[in-house]
Design an enzyme around this catalytic site. Sequence first.
Site, PDB file in Angstrom:
ATOM      1  N   GLY B  41      -8.114   0.112   1.584  1.00  0.00           N
ATOM      2  CA  GLY B  41      -7.791  -0.455   3.027  1.00  0.00           C
ATOM      3  C   GLY B  41      -6.622  -0.681   3.114  1.00  0.00           C
ATOM      4  O   GLY B  41      -5.874  -0.430   4.742  1.00  0.00           O
ATOM      5  N   LEU B  71     -14.572   5.105   6.664  1.00  0.00           N
ATOM      6  CA  LEU B  71     -13.516   5.666   7.494  1.00  0.00           C
ATOM      7  C   LEU B  71     -13.458   4.643   8.345  1.00  0.00           C
ATOM      8  O   LEU B  71     -12.393   4.838   8.752  1.00  0.00           O
ATOM      9  CB  LEU B  71     -14.557   6.882   7.904  1.00  0.00           C
ATOM     10  CG  LEU B  71     -14.701   8.134   7.176  1.00  0.00           C
ATOM     11  CD1 LEU B  71     -15.607   8.708   7.916  1.00  0.00           C
ATOM     12  CD2 LEU B  71     -13.673   8.065   6.142  1.00  0.00           C
ATOM     13  N   ARG B  73     -11.895   1.723   8.060  1.00  0.00           N
ATOM     14  CA  ARG B  73     -10.310   0.833   7.800  1.00  0.00           C
ATOM     15  C   ARG B  73      -9.434   1.886   6.534  1.00  0.00           C
ATOM     16  O   ARG B  73      -8.327   1.245   6.874  1.00  0.00           O
ATOM     17  CB  ARG B  73     -11.262  -0.027   7.372  1.00  0.00           C
ATOM     18  CG  ARG B  73     -11.698  -0.244   5.656  1.00  0.00           C
ATOM     19  CD  ARG B  73     -12.170  -1.769   5.382  1.00  0.00           C
ATOM     20  NE  ARG B  73     -12.781  -1.197   3.501  1.00  0.00           N
ATOM     21  CZ  ARG B  73     -13.241  -0.878   3.547  1.00  0.00           C
ATOM     22  NH1 ARG B  73     -14.592  -0.364   4.435  1.00  0.00           N
ATOM     23  NH2 ARG B  73     -14.384  -0.739   2.308  1.00  0.00           N
ATOM     24  N   LYS B  86     -10.433  10.243  -3.583  1.00  0.00           N
ATOM     25  CA  LYS B  86      -9.776   9.619  -2.569  1.00  0.00           C
ATOM     26  C   LYS B  86      -8.704  10.115  -3.639  1.00  0.00           C
ATOM     27  O   LYS B  86      -7.442  10.094  -2.297  1.00  0.00           O
ATOM     28  CB  LYS B  86      -9.838   8.021  -2.654  1.00  0.00           C
ATOM     29  CG  LYS B  86     -10.779   7.314  -2.326  1.00  0.00           C
ATOM     30  CD  LYS B  86     -11.050   5.801  -2.276  1.00  0.00           C
ATOM     31  CE  LYS B  86     -11.927   5.029  -1.220  1.00  0.00           C
ATOM     32  NZ  LYS B  86     -12.298   3.703  -0.874  1.00  0.00           N
ATOM     33  N   ASN B 131      -9.497  -6.630  -6.653  1.00  0.00           N
ATOM     34  CA  ASN B 131     -10.974  -7.119  -7.477  1.00  0.00           C
ATOM     35  C   ASN B 131      -9.826  -7.744  -8.145  1.00  0.00           C
ATOM     36  O   ASN B 131      -8.538  -7.322  -8.275  1.00  0.00           O
ATOM     37  CB  ASN B 131     -11.202  -6.136  -8.398  1.00  0.00           C
ATOM     38  CG  ASN B 131     -10.937  -5.683  -9.756  1.00  0.00           C
ATOM     39  OD1 ASN B 131     -10.599  -5.918  -9.887  1.00  0.00           O
ATOM     40  ND2 ASN B 131     -10.324  -3.975  -8.585  1.00  0.00           N
ATOM     41  N   CYS B 194     -15.074  -6.805  -0.304  1.00  0.00           N
ATOM     42  CA  CYS B 194     -15.051  -6.914   1.163  1.00  0.00           C
ATOM     43  C   CYS B 194     -16.422  -5.691   1.312  1.00  0.00           C
ATOM     44  O   CYS B 194     -17.349  -6.603   2.814  1.00  0.00           O
ATOM     45  CB  CYS B 194     -14.555  -5.117   1.508  1.00  0.00           C
ATOM     46  SG  CYS B 194     -12.498  -5.846   2.002  1.00  0.00           S
ATOM     47  N   CYS B 329     -31.407 -19.298 -18.347  1.00  0.00           N
ATOM     48  CA  CYS B 329     -32.603 -19.349 -17.011  1.00  0.00           C
ATOM     49  C   CYS B 329     -33.281 -17.883 -17.880  1.00  0.00           C
ATOM     50  O   CYS B 329     -34.379 -17.504 -18.810  1.00  0.00           O
ATOM     51  CB  CYS B 329     -31.671 -18.218 -15.792  1.00  0.00           C
ATOM     52  SG  CYS B 329     -30.696 -17.108 -17.362  1.00  0.00           S
TER      53      CYS B 329
END
Lengths: 90, 374
Positions: B41, B71, B73, B86, B131, B194, B329
């Site tokens: 972006g 697409l 942005r 890309k 990031n 995002c 956990c």
Amino acid sequence: MAVVHFPRQFMPYTDQHKTHEAEGLCVNDVLGNLTARFPALIGPVFSEDLHPLPFVGLFVNGMPVMSAQDRGRALDSNAQLILINAVAGG
Amino acid sequence: MQCDLKTDTSRYARQIILSEVGALGQQRLKDSKVLVVGAGGLGCPVLLYLAGAGVGTLGIIDNDIVDLSNLHRQILYGVADVGELKVSAAKRRVNQLNPDIVVDTFATTLNPDNVLSLLASYDIIVDATDNFDTKYLISDACVAGEKPMVYASISQFEGQVSVFNHYHHATQERGPCFRDLFETPPPPHLTQNCAQAGVLGVIPGLLGCFQANEVLKLILQTGEPLSGKLLSIDCLDNTFHLLSVHKNRNRLPAPTLGASTTPAWRDSDWLSPDKLHDWLESQAPLQLVDVRDSHEHLHASLGGRLIPLKDILDRRQELDTTRRIVFYCKSGVRSKAALLAVRSIHPHAELFSLEGGIERYLTTYPDNATLVAP
């Protein structure tokens, strides 16, 4: 009365307020009153002793608050305190 | 590389007539090498405007492929590019706009081993990443390699832009870096990209344009770059804050390139099942905290207080930091996150995460499922 500005990511901790007017003669006072009003800010934004966490920036009238001296300095009557947070979207 | 005056005068006419550009500025643009890390972006508008302005060499680093969800942005790409790397699609589009510039592509991710060599041959580094790991890595590498870093980040309707590590001729000193602004990234439970938080397409477009503008100012040596300044923007209410950023003289240098310094995880934070068993048997003073969800706790537990990970900071008053706190956990993933979250507000508390979680513990001590610690 100082005006504190929050980034939108902090609004879940401020009852969805984007700004808040807080009393205080210095930054320490304002943060004390601010966190008394919005205690959820402690933890994700401020430490228990009201220091901004290392991924939070605090500015007074555009200048960074970096030291104990900054935090104790007298505020003018219409001081603007701005909080920002580290974000990584791109 | 010399300007082709006939071509360049026509293509760049509207900027050459600016006194801040002129023929000399256009030549500077042509001679410049800019590396754009991230072709998403932010990177898309940066690349288009730098190519349009005639920056002679553009490097693009990205290891991702074009996705349909990009697409709205990422304006370099179209439907026909979906599924393509890309960097390949970006190079093609950039050269359609300006065939006279050189475009280097690197279909890779930055890491501490390759970052310095990839940055070395460029004059300016644009952080268009999404990031924290890569942002800190770029910042540390720019400090080490003495390069300016043109930074931006976005979140939903907000964004930040700045120029870090810029050399000031007057003071013969470099400006603050990203770590001077944010010493460490937020812990994972406070971080959203995002894909998780959402973003309006125009936001990275706006911030990317600010980045491109800063790059051009640096190359043209004109105006006041955002060095020592951060522009913070909220596009939902049109709030702009121009904030000063100072060097943090008390900050320790990053131990390694891109190192995440705090909230720190140490290998000694893992508590072995044997050690926990010893502590429980000897009734050592500790607080056991199950950070799983309630249905998991009811199914099988080691006892202790139930505070699901998502509530760990909201219910921090229930944590007894005067004693050792052992988080557990299912397997150790959530307990590690809980430890880091609590350490961010209680840096000196004695915190442990049960290694392998309840699964490993009950494999070794199957009769201890009902052990209850205070």
